[in-house]
Design a protein around this motif. Structure first.
Motif, PDB file in Angstrom:
ATOM      1  N   LEU A  37     -25.309  61.424 -22.033  1.00  0.00           N
ATOM      2  CA  LEU A  37     -25.684  62.779 -21.636  1.00  0.00           C
ATOM      3  C   LEU A  37     -26.328  62.670 -20.261  1.00  0.00           C
ATOM      4  O   LEU A  37     -27.183  61.808 -20.040  1.00  0.00           O
ATOM      5  N   GLU A  38     -25.922  63.540 -19.360  1.00  0.00           N
ATOM      6  CA  GLU A  38     -26.453  63.503 -18.004  1.00  0.00           C
ATOM      7  C   GLU A  38     -27.212  64.786 -17.700  1.00  0.00           C
ATOM      8  O   GLU A  38     -26.843  65.864 -18.147  1.00  0.00           O
ATOM      9  N   ASN A  39     -28.291  64.650 -16.924  1.00  0.00           N
ATOM     10  CA  ASN A  39     -29.121  65.771 -16.480  1.00  0.00           C
ATOM     11  C   ASN A  39     -29.591  66.647 -17.638  1.00  0.00           C
ATOM     12  O   ASN A  39     -29.348  67.848 -17.684  1.00  0.00           O
ATOM     13  N   VAL A  40     -30.277  66.016 -18.568  1.00  0.00           N
ATOM     14  CA  VAL A  40     -30.794  66.685 -19.756  1.00  0.00           C
ATOM     15  C   VAL A  40     -32.182  67.246 -19.448  1.00  0.00           C
ATOM     16  O   VAL A  40     -33.021  66.560 -18.865  1.00  0.00           O
ATOM     17  N   ARG A  41     -32.420  68.498 -19.837  1.00  0.00           N
ATOM     18  CA  ARG A  41     -33.739  69.126 -19.636  1.00  0.00           C
ATOM     19  C   ARG A  41     -34.578  68.937 -20.894  1.00  0.00           C
ATOM     20  O   ARG A  41     -34.101  69.144 -22.007  1.00  0.00           O
ATOM     21  N   LEU A  42     -35.845  68.575 -20.700  1.00  0.00           N
ATOM     22  CA  LEU A  42     -36.775  68.405 -21.813  1.00  0.00           C
ATOM     23  C   LEU A  42     -37.439  69.729 -22.158  1.00  0.00           C
ATOM     24  O   LEU A  42     -37.724  70.534 -21.274  1.00  0.00           O
ATOM     25  N   LYS A  43     -37.715  69.921 -23.443  1.00  0.00           N
ATOM     26  CA  LYS A  43     -38.471  71.099 -23.869  1.00  0.00           C
ATOM     27  C   LYS A  43     -39.943  70.874 -23.513  1.00  0.00           C
ATOM     28  O   LYS A  43     -40.497  69.812 -23.788  1.00  0.00           O
ATOM     29  N   LYS A  51     -50.608  65.539 -29.080  1.00  0.00           N
ATOM     30  CA  LYS A  51     -51.976  65.968 -28.735  1.00  0.00           C
ATOM     31  C   LYS A  51     -52.486  65.262 -27.478  1.00  0.00           C
ATOM     32  O   LYS A  51     -53.593  64.725 -27.447  1.00  0.00           O
ATOM     33  N   LEU A  52     -51.658  65.273 -26.445  1.00  0.00           N
ATOM     34  CA  LEU A  52     -52.027  64.661 -25.170  1.00  0.00           C
ATOM     35  C   LEU A  52     -53.007  65.563 -24.423  1.00  0.00           C
ATOM     36  O   LEU A  52     -52.996  66.781 -24.591  1.00  0.00           O
ATOM     37  N   PRO A  53     -53.852  64.989 -23.576  1.00  0.00           N
ATOM     38  CA  PRO A  53     -54.805  65.810 -22.811  1.00  0.00           C
ATOM     39  C   PRO A  53     -54.149  66.550 -21.653  1.00  0.00           C
ATOM     40  O   PRO A  53     -54.807  67.248 -20.904  1.00  0.00           O
ATOM     41  N   PHE A  54     -52.862  66.401 -21.502  1.00  0.00           N
ATOM     42  CA  PHE A  54     -52.123  67.118 -20.465  1.00  0.00           C
ATOM     43  C   PHE A  54     -50.913  67.784 -21.112  1.00  0.00           C
ATOM     44  O   PHE A  54     -50.479  67.409 -22.198  1.00  0.00           O
ATOM     45  N   ALA A  55     -50.382  68.780 -20.423  1.00  0.00           N
ATOM     46  CA  ALA A  55     -49.227  69.517 -20.935  1.00  0.00           C
ATOM     47  C   ALA A  55     -48.017  69.205 -20.075  1.00  0.00           C
ATOM     48  O   ALA A  55     -48.118  69.176 -18.850  1.00  0.00           O
ATOM     49  N   VAL A  56     -46.901  68.967 -20.713  1.00  0.00           N
ATOM     50  CA  VAL A  56     -45.649  68.782 -19.993  1.00  0.00           C
ATOM     51  C   VAL A  56     -45.122  70.180 -19.683  1.00  0.00           C
ATOM     52  O   VAL A  56     -44.886  70.976 -20.580  1.00  0.00           O
ATOM     53  N   ARG A  57     -44.975  70.482 -18.415  1.00  0.00           N
ATOM     54  CA  ARG A  57     -44.512  71.807 -17.992  1.00  0.00           C
ATOM     55  C   ARG A  57     -42.993  71.859 -17.897  1.00  0.00           C
ATOM     56  O   ARG A  57     -42.374  72.856 -18.224  1.00  0.00           O
ATOM     57  N   GLU A  58     -42.381  70.782 -17.426  1.00  0.00           N
ATOM     58  CA  GLU A  58     -40.934  70.678 -17.380  1.00  0.00           C
ATOM     59  C   GLU A  58     -40.561  69.215 -17.210  1.00  0.00           C
ATOM     60  O   GLU A  58     -41.396  68.391 -16.824  1.00  0.00           O
ATOM     61  N   GLY A  59     -39.336  68.895 -17.522  1.00  0.00           N
ATOM     62  CA  GLY A  59     -38.892  67.518 -17.380  1.00  0.00           C
ATOM     63  C   GLY A  59     -37.391  67.403 -17.480  1.00  0.00           C
ATOM     64  O   GLY A  59     -36.722  68.257 -18.078  1.00  0.00           O
ATOM     65  N   THR A  60     -36.862  66.355 -16.876  1.00  0.00           N
ATOM     66  CA  THR A  60     -35.439  66.078 -16.943  1.00  0.00           C
ATOM     67  C   THR A  60     -35.218  64.586 -17.121  1.00  0.00           C
ATOM     68  O   THR A  60     -36.057  63.768 -16.763  1.00  0.00           O
ATOM     69  N   ILE A  61     -34.086  64.262 -17.686  1.00  0.00           N
ATOM     70  CA  ILE A  61     -33.641  62.882 -17.815  1.00  0.00           C
ATOM     71  C   ILE A  61     -32.266  62.836 -17.154  1.00  0.00           C
ATOM     72  O   ILE A  61     -31.345  63.547 -17.585  1.00  0.00           O
ATOM     73  N   ALA A  62     -32.130  62.027 -16.114  1.00  0.00           N
ATOM     74  CA  ALA A  62     -30.858  61.949 -15.402  1.00  0.00           C
ATOM     75  C   ALA A  62     -29.761  61.376 -16.295  1.00  0.00           C
ATOM     76  O   ALA A  62     -28.625  61.843 -16.264  1.00  0.00           O
ATOM     77  N   LEU A  63     -30.089  60.361 -17.105  1.00  0.00           N
ATOM     78  CA  LEU A  63     -29.099  59.758 -17.987  1.00  0.00           C
ATOM     79  C   LEU A  63     -29.742  59.375 -19.304  1.00  0.00           C
ATOM     80  O   LEU A  63     -30.735  58.648 -19.335  1.00  0.00           O
ATOM     81  N   LEU A  64     -29.193  59.889 -20.396  1.00  0.00           N
ATOM     82  CA  LEU A  64     -29.594  59.512 -21.738  1.00  0.00           C
ATOM     83  C   LEU A  64     -28.361  58.872 -22.370  1.00  0.00           C
ATOM     84  O   LEU A  64     -27.314  59.503 -22.464  1.00  0.00           O
ATOM     85  N   GLU A  65     -28.512  57.609 -22.754  1.00  0.00           N
ATOM     86  CA  GLU A  65     -27.369  56.877 -23.290  1.00  0.00           C
ATOM     87  C   GLU A  65     -27.717  56.303 -24.655  1.00  0.00           C
ATOM     88  O   GLU A  65     -28.777  55.705 -24.821  1.00  0.00           O
ATOM     89  N   LEU A  66     -26.842  56.511 -25.625  1.00  0.00           N
ATOM     90  CA  LEU A  66     -27.000  55.968 -26.972  1.00  0.00           C
ATOM     91  C   LEU A  66     -25.880  54.968 -27.216  1.00  0.00           C
ATOM     92  O   LEU A  66     -24.702  55.297 -27.027  1.00  0.00           O
TER      93      LEU A  66
END
Length: 126
Positions: A37-43, A51-66
């Protein structure tokens, strides 16, 4: 053809972490057992259960390979290898009001749902 069969399975496992599985980008090497999978957006809320002390606002993974050894996967003899490349995450400190009762309750509920989903998958595999 195989993408149509595998996509719902991937959505079930990866759906809590990624936004809209890009079916048109799904690459399946049937004989090699490599799913790409290429250019996957994270929720943004995918990591709230941690319960991290920071919040993920947006994120992407250029390549996800299984990498899956299909012949032995059903026997649980070989692991599934996950490779992530080109991870980009925008995070910010959590605001004080994000730790109040309502957002904290939502995070606790998300954690319970994730634990139940994992338990259900494990039970289904046995």
């Amino acid at each position: 053809m195989l993408e149509g069969v595998i996509a719902p399975v991937l959505e079930r496992f990866l759906g809590q972490y990624i936004v809209d599985l890009p079916r048109e980008q799904l690459r399946v090497g049937l004989w090699s057992g490599v799913l790409r999978l290429e250019n996957v957006r994270l929720k943004p809320d995918a990591f709230d259960a941690l319960k991290l002390p920071f919040a993920v606002r947006e994120g992407t993974i250029a390549l996800l390979e299984l990498k899956i050894a299909w012949k032995t996967w059903l026997l649980c003899a070989h692991p599934i290898v996950v490779t992530l490349d080109g991870i980009a995450v925008t995070a910010s400190p959590r605001a004080e009001d994000e730790w109040t009762a309502e957002p904290a309750a939502k995070r606790a509920l998300a954690l319970k749902r994730a634990a139940l989903a994992v338990a259900a998958e494990l039970a289904a595999q046995k």
